[in-house]
Design an enzyme around this catalytic site. Structure first.
Site, PDB file in Angstrom:
ATOM      1  N   ASP A 170       0.776  -1.236   0.000  1.00 40.66           N
ATOM      2  CA  ASP A 170       0.000   0.000   0.000  1.00 40.66           C
ATOM      3  C   ASP A 170       0.809   1.290   0.000  1.00 40.66           C
ATOM      4  OD1 ASP A 170      -1.532  -2.191   0.666  1.00 40.66           O
ATOM      5  OD2 ASP A 170      -2.768  -1.133   2.112  1.00 40.66           O
ATOM      6  N   GLU A 401       3.093  -7.903  12.177  1.00 44.95           N
ATOM      7  CA  GLU A 401       2.740  -7.673  10.772  1.00 44.95           C
ATOM      8  C   GLU A 401       4.009  -7.449   9.939  1.00 44.95           C
ATOM      9  OE1 GLU A 401       0.200  -4.283  10.458  1.00 44.95           O
ATOM     10  OE2 GLU A 401      -0.346  -4.663   8.351  1.00 44.95           O
TER      11      GLU A 401
HETATM   12  C1  GLC Z   1      -2.290  -3.959   4.566  1.00 46.15           C
HETATM   13  C2  GLC Z   1      -1.294  -4.537   3.584  1.00 46.15           C
HETATM   14  C3  GLC Z   1      -2.011  -5.474   2.632  1.00 46.15           C
HETATM   15  C4  GLC Z   1      -2.768  -6.524   3.437  1.00 46.15           C
HETATM   16  C5  GLC Z   1      -3.656  -5.900   4.514  1.00 46.15           C
HETATM   17  C6  GLC Z   1      -4.214  -6.935   5.474  1.00 46.15           C
HETATM   18  O1  GLC Z   1      -3.239  -3.191   3.937  1.00 46.15           O
HETATM   19  O2  GLC Z   1      -0.623  -3.545   2.879  1.00 46.15           O
HETATM   20  O3  GLC Z   1      -1.110  -6.094   1.771  1.00 46.15           O
HETATM   21  O4  GLC Z   1      -3.526  -7.309   2.596  1.00 46.15           O
HETATM   22  O5  GLC Z   1      -2.911  -4.997   5.263  1.00 46.15           O
HETATM   23  O6  GLC Z   1      -3.172  -7.655   6.067  1.00 46.15           O
END
Ligand code: GLC
Length: 436
Positions: A170, A401
């Site tokens: 993102d 994460e």
């Molecule tokens: C964030 C990440 C994306 C992922 C989401 C849920 O938005 O950038 O890649 O799918 O989190 O983990």
């Protein structure tokens, strides 16, 4: 290692919501598209049929045009996330979007074709799993058709995205220049309130200016029913993302392999492959940087930086040996310079930020993609480093994460970054432990 495995299963069980898995409880309380793909591999480690259930629940959100949305909002009452289903208003602007479950209006990297292949390889002896794969196969194929029909209007073999969230990376610096093209005047976007910074440190999250642009692009998609030709014509942000395309190619390959064994027609996927692989090799390779890069369609320029997405080309089997060696050499050099593998962005670039979302930290599922990519080319020891680095980080800093890539800094830390008890972190750990 047995303890790590136990914890990983515990996290997946804790994030299971009776049919699907949330990425993490508070920050991301719904089902995410590519997360679910990786997560199903971990879930399968304990209960292979639940992996099928996970994927089938994701595909309940599939649109008539084939698109698998990046979020499926199985709950309409959960209010801790922005943008929620009502802000997307997908079913209101596109008759082919399901009303139940509600969904977002954009997609994410289509990992499910190769996920099905891994599930088939590992659990193909279980008739119920094979039945599930058979049910899913045409749906996954349709999701690829969506990309080729709606995201490749000139039939180049390379598909575009129009929102950074579709890339799965993102907040990567690779979007910065293209995003700067978006100028927002008062009244251009509706008022909104972010929720993410209530659940994670704001200096590890995107800035407010970026968020306005995300909302701007969402609104642009909405105006065009999220699939209209106006997106290609109007969006100031339009890119052929290197990783989205690499994943699509690798997933085509997965569908072709299992399709043949299961008696499905694979001609269509073979036609896509014939166009995509050469186009990818020709257009996205950067000889000076020694990696593949994204292409900014609106600016008609390559996005010249070394970032982790380019290295997924290895997983797709696209580069020849010379190119693959250059890419692997870069990874080895990083290691020698004191980084764990693999930072999400080039540490030599001034935009590198080791703690901020997608601008430097290590992501577990990216290590999974790299590990398998390196193995594909026989780079066993670097593949092992990628696996080990992640296992060590999780072991010491928890199932976060994302993680600090500078060894000297991470060695002083007691926790990782972003959300905790993260599903694809658990899933990647389980997968990596299979090899241990
Ligand atoms: C964030 C990440 C994306 C992922 C989401 C849920 O938005 O950038 O890649 O799918 O989190 O983990």
């Amino acid at each position: 290692m047995a303890e790590l495995r136990r914890r990983a299963h515990e996290i997946l069980r804790g994030n299971w919501r009776g049919g699907f898995t949330v990425p993490t409880a508070r920050l991301y309380p719904f089902q995410w598209n590519w997360d679910s793909g990786f997560v199903s591999l971990g879930v399968a480690d304990r209960a292979p049929l639940e992996a099928i259930e996970e994927l089938e629940n994701l595909f309940r959100g599939q649109w008539a045009n084939g698109m698998v949305p990046h979020i499926v909002f199985h709950s309409e009452t959960e209010t801790t996330y922005f943008p929620n289903h009502d802000f997307w208003a997908a079913a209101e602007v596109n008759a082919g979007a399901p009303r139940k479950p509600r969904t977002s209006g954009i997609s994410q990297p289509p990992v499910h074709g190769f996920v099905l292949e891994y599930l088939y390889e590992r659990y193909g002896h279980l008739p119920d799993v094979v039945d599930g794969i058979r049910r899913l196969f045409p749906k996954v194929l349709a999701s690829h058709r969506f990309f080729y029909q709606y995201r490749d209007p000139e039939g180049e073999g390379l598909v575009f995205l129009y929102h950074p969230w579709e890339s799965g990376r993102d907040n990567s610096p690779i979007w910065d220049e293209s995003l700067q093209r978006i100028t927002i005047s008062p009244g251009d976007i509706p008022p909104y309130e972010r929720k993410d910074t209530a659940h994670a440190d704001s200096d590890q999250r995107p800035t407010g200016r970026d968020y306005d642009r995300y909302v701007y692009l969402l609104e642009l998609g909405k105006r065009h029913g999220y699939d209209g030709p106006g997106i290609w014509e109007e969006s100031p942000f339009l890119l052929q993302d290197v990783m989205l395309n690499a994943i699509l190619i690798r997933a085509n390959e997965g569908l072709i392999r299992i399709g043949r064994q299961l008696g499905f027609s694979v001609e269509e996927a073979e036609t896509w492959q014939k166009r995509s692989v050469p186009a990818f090799n020709h257009k996205l390779w950067d000889e000076t940087l020694g990696t593949y890069v994204s292409w900014d369609v609106r600016g008609q320029v390559p996005v010249r930086s070394r970032e982790v997405g380019g290295f997924v080309a290895l997983f797709a089997g696209v580069p020849d040996d010379r190119r693959a060696q250059r890419m692997e050499q870069y990874l080895r050099d990083l290691r020698e310079r004191g980084f764990r593998l693999c930072p999400s962005y080039d540490p030599e670039d001034p935009l590198f930020d080791s703690a901020r979302y997608w601008r430097g930290p290590i992501w577990p599922q990216m290590n999974w993609l790299l590990h398998h990519g390196l193995l594909r080319y026989g780079f066993k020891s670097t593949a092992e480093t990628v696996r080990r680095d992640l296992l060590d980080l999780v072991d010491r800093l928890g199932f976060h994460e994302y993680f600090e890539p500078q060894r000297a800094v991470a060695d002083q830390q007691t926790r990782g970054y972003g959300g905790d008890n993260f599903s694809w972190t658990a899933s990647t750990v389980l997968d990596f432990l299979r090899e241990g």
